[in-house]
Design a protein around this motif. Sequence first.
Motif, PDB file in Angstrom:
ATOM      1  N   PHE A   1       0.799  -1.010  -0.006  1.00 59.78           N
ATOM      2  CA  PHE A   1       0.218   0.008   0.058  1.00 59.78           C
ATOM      3  C   PHE A   1       0.930   1.205  -0.070  1.00 59.78           C
ATOM      4  O   PHE A   1       0.504   2.336   0.411  1.00 59.78           O
ATOM      5  CB  PHE A   1      -0.908   0.095   1.152  1.00 59.78           C
TER       6      PHE A   1
ATOM      7  N   THR B   1      -1.790   2.560  -5.430  1.00 63.19           N
ATOM      8  CA  THR B   1      -2.821   2.324  -4.340  1.00 63.19           C
ATOM      9  C   THR B   1      -3.746   3.544  -4.375  1.00 63.19           C
ATOM     10  O   THR B   1      -3.479   4.674  -4.705  1.00 63.19           O
ATOM     11  CB  THR B   1      -2.075   2.472  -3.020  1.00 63.19           C
ATOM     12  N   THR B   2      -5.098   2.930  -4.294  1.00 64.25           N
ATOM     13  CA  THR B   2      -6.175   4.018  -4.340  1.00 64.25           C
ATOM     14  C   THR B   2      -6.893   3.597  -2.755  1.00 64.25           C
ATOM     15  O   THR B   2      -6.723   2.668  -2.213  1.00 64.25           O
ATOM     16  CB  THR B   2      -7.283   3.962  -5.186  1.00 64.25           C
ATOM     17  N   SER B   3      -8.002   4.771  -2.528  1.00 53.50           N
ATOM     18  CA  SER B   3      -8.742   4.399  -1.177  1.00 53.50           C
ATOM     19  C   SER B   3      -9.451   3.264  -1.350  1.00 53.50           C
ATOM     20  O   SER B   3      -9.820   2.250  -0.599  1.00 53.50           O
ATOM     21  CB  SER B   3      -9.576   5.572  -1.072  1.00 53.50           C
TER      22      SER B   3
ATOM     23  N   LEU C   1      -7.231   0.186  -0.257  1.00 47.65           N
ATOM     24  CA  LEU C   1      -7.254   0.104   1.238  1.00 47.65           C
ATOM     25  C   LEU C   1      -8.518  -0.269   1.546  1.00 47.65           C
ATOM     26  O   LEU C   1      -8.482  -1.266   2.622  1.00 47.65           O
ATOM     27  CB  LEU C   1      -6.936   1.724   1.627  1.00 47.65           C
ATOM     28  N   ARG C   2      -9.702   0.193   1.194  1.00 49.88           N
ATOM     29  CA  ARG C   2     -10.890  -0.314   1.711  1.00 49.88           C
ATOM     30  C   ARG C   2     -11.090  -1.789   1.449  1.00 49.88           C
ATOM     31  O   ARG C   2     -11.719  -2.572   2.172  1.00 49.88           O
ATOM     32  CB  ARG C   2     -12.313   0.404   1.302  1.00 49.88           C
TER      33      ARG C   2
ATOM     34  N   ALA D   1      -8.621  -4.016   1.137  1.00 49.44           N
ATOM     35  CA  ALA D   1      -7.875  -4.598   2.186  1.00 49.44           C
ATOM     36  C   ALA D   1      -8.459  -4.804   3.377  1.00 49.44           C
ATOM     37  O   ALA D   1      -8.230  -5.841   4.164  1.00 49.44           O
ATOM     38  CB  ALA D   1      -6.525  -3.797   2.177  1.00 49.44           C
TER      39      ALA D   1
END
Lengths: 322, 322
Positions: free
Chosen positions: B163, B168-170, B173-174, B176
């Motif tokens: 990340f 990487t984007t939001s 992350l969400r 993940a």
Amino acid sequence: MRIDIPYAAELLKTHDRIEILCHKGPDGDTLGCGYALCRVLQNMGKQAKITVDDVIPASFDYMNDNIEAQDFETAYVVAVDIASFDLIGSPAHREKYRDRVDLCIDHHASNTDYAKYTLLESDHDAAAAAETLLLVFYEMGVEIDSSVAECIYTALSTDTGCFRYSNTTSRTLRMAADMVDKDIPFELINKRMFETRTKTYNTLETLVLSTLSTHFDGLCAVITITQDMYKQSGSDESESHPLKGIPRQVEGVLVGVTLKEDADGTYRASVRTNSPVDACRICAHFGGGGHKRASGCNVPGGTMAEAKQNILDVIRTELEAL
Amino acid sequence: MRIDIPYAAELLKTHDRIEILCHKGPDGDTLGCGYALCRVLQNMGKQAKITVDDVIPASFDYMNDNIEAQDFETAYVVAVDIASFDLIGSPAHREKYRDRVDLCIDHHASNTDYAKYTLLESDHDAAAAAETLLLVFYEMGVEIDSSVAECIYTALSTDTGCFRYSNTTSRTLRMAADMVDKDIPFELINKRMFETRTKTYNTLETLVLSTLSTHFDGLCAVITITQDMYKQSGSDESESHPLKGIPRQVEGVLVGVTLKEDADGTYRASVRTNSPVDACRICAHFGGGGHKRASGCNVPGGTMAEAKQNILDVIRTELEAL
């Protein structure tokens, strides 16, 4: 007195002329919280400033970019990410702030309640103090602008080794996602925090890697860093930070120790562990502390070899007790 | 033909006896997609198997733990994370699957449409093929169990440097966070993928770091890895992977090159860049490709010095064109 998030939000809304204290040996979490809080308070029209009784590594400069330098007489003192009072700074600094910390926002279970009010989430292990602070911001209803988001992201990322370590939760990742949505240059932040290699760092790493030793059937690995290595490589202590991660990365290791010679000839250990070894217990033996998987302490010894033997003795006992 | 997520979901629901192909030089994304899809299909009661025409690094073994080995005659072929047909494997392997790939799920803009149907999100740059695959799973309404979550997490984490990188984007992350909520041992996965240092790796790193050279006023850094270094350190090529990240980490560098001597005496470059340099353009010059910030190619040259000079010539041109 322990307080909850709405109470902390109310205290910050009520007070003005706020001075924010970060811990000595400042890291991404204490500085990220400090700058984020300062920016939020200034955005609210309040007077706010940050005090750090130590050198702030230049790599964190960008967080200060959108903070206005304000000079005023302090009316309210807030400590961020500071587990115990002695981490505030030098003896003179401690004298100045003794019994003067009004509010502490923290995430260390070992917090000594030195502040009048302490906010520490009791129902969630926050990976960084910034997680708890962000919940306070949400409670306050303040806007999280991209400057604030940069600071919070920096704190989350640095305290979790960029979302690698076991202290990361899905909440940490979702909070990071919320910050990324504020259009912050997170890849540059991570590059700065984790990836920039100077030539002097490369030389220092080569010197330090050659000291790597393993003990107790490979369960413990130790690297040592001396003042002479800084001289040889043209680096200084501020470049040694990424090295601390190396010993625990050695295959099969449960306890990774980085033993550093300070400029005054004393020795300081950074201890990182894998489950089930408790780094905090090892460091507590020498009066230090921190987290379960990452702690620090001063280690007595007249020479590096003595200091190393002293901490290895404690680690042997901990490993035998498993 | 390019298709959308609901269409791909429908194809997977309709077909059975499915063989999944991963690319040669298998990484966390292609294998994570392969194992996740295989597990999902087997959970649905379908017959499914994975084919990789290459050695699978032992560090990925855990993803195979909950896959049932099934032997059947293939009725449908799905390629995951494979941008072009030649990445499928050896000439014999390519012969076997030529014009036989029914569905390709990918995230490389350079995808050559060798499959009958290709799913590649047109409105979002997926950091990993696993992001797109997860959306297909959501569309199919299948349960994401912890085995599937481990595979998807591995793919997301490895393709983004945990990340860190700009891909990487939001959403990454969400996603993940959603996988972490399935109670997966993500810290062990990251440790395996990014942190385990063997003694042989440490020795290899020391040898390789000593080859670091910088060029064009420090805008380009190169490290070289020879077969002799594997011998000296007792390591092999599978341990060289983390070294590829080093050249781009050098302060001020826009182009980081890792030049490896293969067992057959040819030279292969891994090129990683910082904005605005396009790694794919540099590698395309030698018939290679990949992503904007990370690409690979074979480099002609009778000696390492010649190969290095050849790629430096191309990089000079690219840097001069900035």
